[in-house]
Design an enzyme around this catalytic site. Sequence first.
Site, PDB file in Angstrom:
ATOM      1  N   TYR A   1       8.322  26.876  40.543  1.00 42.27           N
ATOM      2  CA  TYR A   1       7.165  26.043  40.938  1.00 42.27           C
ATOM      3  C   TYR A   1       5.845  26.793  40.665  1.00 42.27           C
ATOM      4  CZ  TYR A   1       4.974  22.079  43.265  1.00 42.27           C
ATOM      5  OH  TYR A   1       4.228  20.961  43.535  1.00 42.27           O
TER       6      TYR A   1
ATOM      7  N   LYS B   1      -1.056  23.830  45.342  1.00 43.08           N
ATOM      8  CA  LYS B   1      -0.725  23.005  46.514  1.00 43.08           C
ATOM      9  C   LYS B   1      -1.155  23.706  47.814  1.00 43.08           C
ATOM     10  CE  LYS B   1       1.209  19.458  44.401  1.00 43.08           C
ATOM     11  NZ  LYS B   1       0.373  18.278  44.144  1.00 43.08           N
TER      12      LYS B   1
HETATM   13  P1  NAD Z   1       3.638  11.470  37.765  1.00 42.81           P
HETATM   14  O1  NAD Z   1       3.744  12.192  36.459  1.00 42.81           O
HETATM   15  O2  NAD Z   1       4.209  10.131  37.835  1.00 42.81           O
HETATM   16  O3  NAD Z   1       2.118  11.426  38.265  1.00 42.81           O
HETATM   17  C1  NAD Z   1       1.198  12.471  37.986  1.00 42.81           C
HETATM   18  C2  NAD Z   1      -0.097  11.797  37.625  1.00 42.81           C
HETATM   19  O4  NAD Z   1      -1.147  12.776  37.493  1.00 42.81           O
HETATM   20  C3  NAD Z   1      -0.031  11.030  36.300  1.00 42.81           C
HETATM   21  O5  NAD Z   1      -0.359   9.672  36.511  1.00 42.81           O
HETATM   22  C4  NAD Z   1      -1.089  11.697  35.440  1.00 42.81           C
HETATM   23  O6  NAD Z   1      -1.768  10.799  34.566  1.00 42.81           O
HETATM   24  C5  NAD Z   1      -2.028  12.230  36.519  1.00 42.81           C
HETATM   25  N1  NAD Z   1      -2.961  13.248  35.993  1.00 42.81           N
HETATM   26  C6  NAD Z   1      -2.673  14.471  35.477  1.00 42.81           C
HETATM   27  N2  NAD Z   1      -3.813  15.035  35.011  1.00 42.81           N
HETATM   28  C7  NAD Z   1      -4.820  14.152  35.246  1.00 42.81           C
HETATM   29  C8  NAD Z   1      -6.212  14.142  34.973  1.00 42.81           C
HETATM   30  N3  NAD Z   1      -6.814  15.165  34.326  1.00 42.81           N
HETATM   31  N4  NAD Z   1      -6.950  13.071  35.359  1.00 42.81           N
HETATM   32  C9  NAD Z   1      -6.372  12.008  35.994  1.00 42.81           C
HETATM   33  N5  NAD Z   1      -5.049  11.961  36.268  1.00 42.81           N
HETATM   34  C10 NAD Z   1      -4.284  13.017  35.882  1.00 42.81           C
HETATM   35  O7  NAD Z   1       4.345  12.456  38.830  1.00 42.81           O
HETATM   36  P2  NAD Z   1       4.490  12.384  40.422  1.00 42.81           P
HETATM   37  O8  NAD Z   1       5.646  13.264  40.716  1.00 42.81           O
HETATM   38  O9  NAD Z   1       4.458  11.000  40.885  1.00 42.81           O
HETATM   39  O10 NAD Z   1       3.187  13.184  40.893  1.00 42.81           O
HETATM   40  C11 NAD Z   1       2.249  12.649  41.813  1.00 42.81           C
HETATM   41  C12 NAD Z   1       1.858  13.714  42.842  1.00 42.81           C
HETATM   42  O11 NAD Z   1       2.991  13.973  43.689  1.00 42.81           O
HETATM   43  C13 NAD Z   1       1.455  15.053  42.268  1.00 42.81           C
HETATM   44  O12 NAD Z   1       0.396  15.594  43.020  1.00 42.81           O
HETATM   45  C14 NAD Z   1       2.711  15.891  42.453  1.00 42.81           C
HETATM   46  O13 NAD Z   1       2.451  17.275  42.484  1.00 42.81           O
HETATM   47  C15 NAD Z   1       3.133  15.374  43.810  1.00 42.81           C
HETATM   48  N6  NAD Z   1       4.503  15.673  44.214  1.00 42.81           N
HETATM   49  C16 NAD Z   1       5.548  15.350  43.406  1.00 42.81           C
HETATM   50  C17 NAD Z   1       6.847  15.644  43.808  1.00 42.81           C
HETATM   51  C18 NAD Z   1       8.015  15.303  42.928  1.00 42.81           C
HETATM   52  O14 NAD Z   1       9.101  15.887  43.130  1.00 42.81           O
HETATM   53  N7  NAD Z   1       7.886  14.409  41.993  1.00 42.81           N
HETATM   54  C19 NAD Z   1       7.079  16.266  45.055  1.00 42.81           C
HETATM   55  C20 NAD Z   1       5.982  16.566  45.859  1.00 42.81           C
HETATM   56  C21 NAD Z   1       4.703  16.269  45.433  1.00 42.81           C
END
Ligand code: NAD
Length: 256
Positions: free
Chosen positions: A154, A161
């Site tokens: 990570y 985070k």
């Molecule tokens: P995802 O890829 O579906 O979403 C990530 C989004 O970030 C995308 O829509 C992308 O376009 C956007 N993004 C990245 N750079 C950007 C920029 N410069 N400007 C505007 N948008 C931008 O993935 P996800 O897993 O749904 O991620 C959403 C959030 O959840 C993130 O913060 C991620 O760290 C967090 N998260 C994910 C998990 C997991 O296991 N998937 C667990 C905990 C937290």
Amino acid sequence: MIMQGKKGLIMGMANKFSIAYGISESLKNQGAELIFTAQTDYFKNKISDIANEFGGHEVILCDVSKDGEIENAFDQILKDIGPIDFIVHSIAFSDKNELLGKYYNTSRANFLNAMNISCYSFTEVCKHSQKLMPNGGGLVTLTYYGSEKVVPNYNVMALAKSALETSVRYLADDLGEFWIRVNSISAGPIKTLAASGVGEFSKILEYERNRSPLKRNVTQKDIGDACTFLLSDLASGITGEIIHVDCGCNTIGVKF
Ligand code: NAD
């Protein structure tokens, strides 16, 4: 219908697998009207049908790494749609080559870019949130347990985070006087576009499934419903919190 009559902005939906999609579905099921931003034209095209179904507004372009784009997007929403009640920030980024192996190999450029997109952007969203939510409202961002304990691969995202979680507390304090609440959901692992960049992600999923008290992985719906609660009036006394939605996995220390 706990969100009936409320309008809000969803930032960070890439496709139907995104956590933002689960959140949007839950908010819509509870009566909310939704507006979406997208990072690029590519993502705008991908989500425009969903945006139509969930609110009927055109998707607004907003690359949060670029100066002025957040403020411009918020000005456009205010002009075209008017004040809103909540904002979901579901955005993170790191070069995936640096989400594998040793953390100390993180480059300065990726460290700064990951911090900028994954943490600073939320500060900027909060800064400009007052004019979009003049009557108060709620903000939620997404974080992960890797900020608290070491999770293999990570790496730099864990630092981003940790900073994001600390910023949630400071931003909650800054915005409390404007009746704006700021919270975060620490979500268990879900297979999404962003998650597929984390090395050996399937092992993280398997680890949670085996160790969590609920004996399963968290779903988009679990996270969506928790987010809807945090943004609703039912959570009117909750701000500055990091709520774990991970089937209880973070509570397990040692398990034989
Ligand atoms: P995802 O890829 O579906 O979403 C990530 C989004 O970030 C995308 O829509 C992308 O376009 C956007 N993004 C990245 N750079 C950007 C920029 N410069 N400007 C505007 N948008 C931008 O993935 P996800 O897993 O749904 O991620 C959403 C959030 O959840 C993130 O913060 C991620 O760290 C967090 N998260 C994910 C998990 C997991 O296991 N998937 C667990 C905990 C937290």
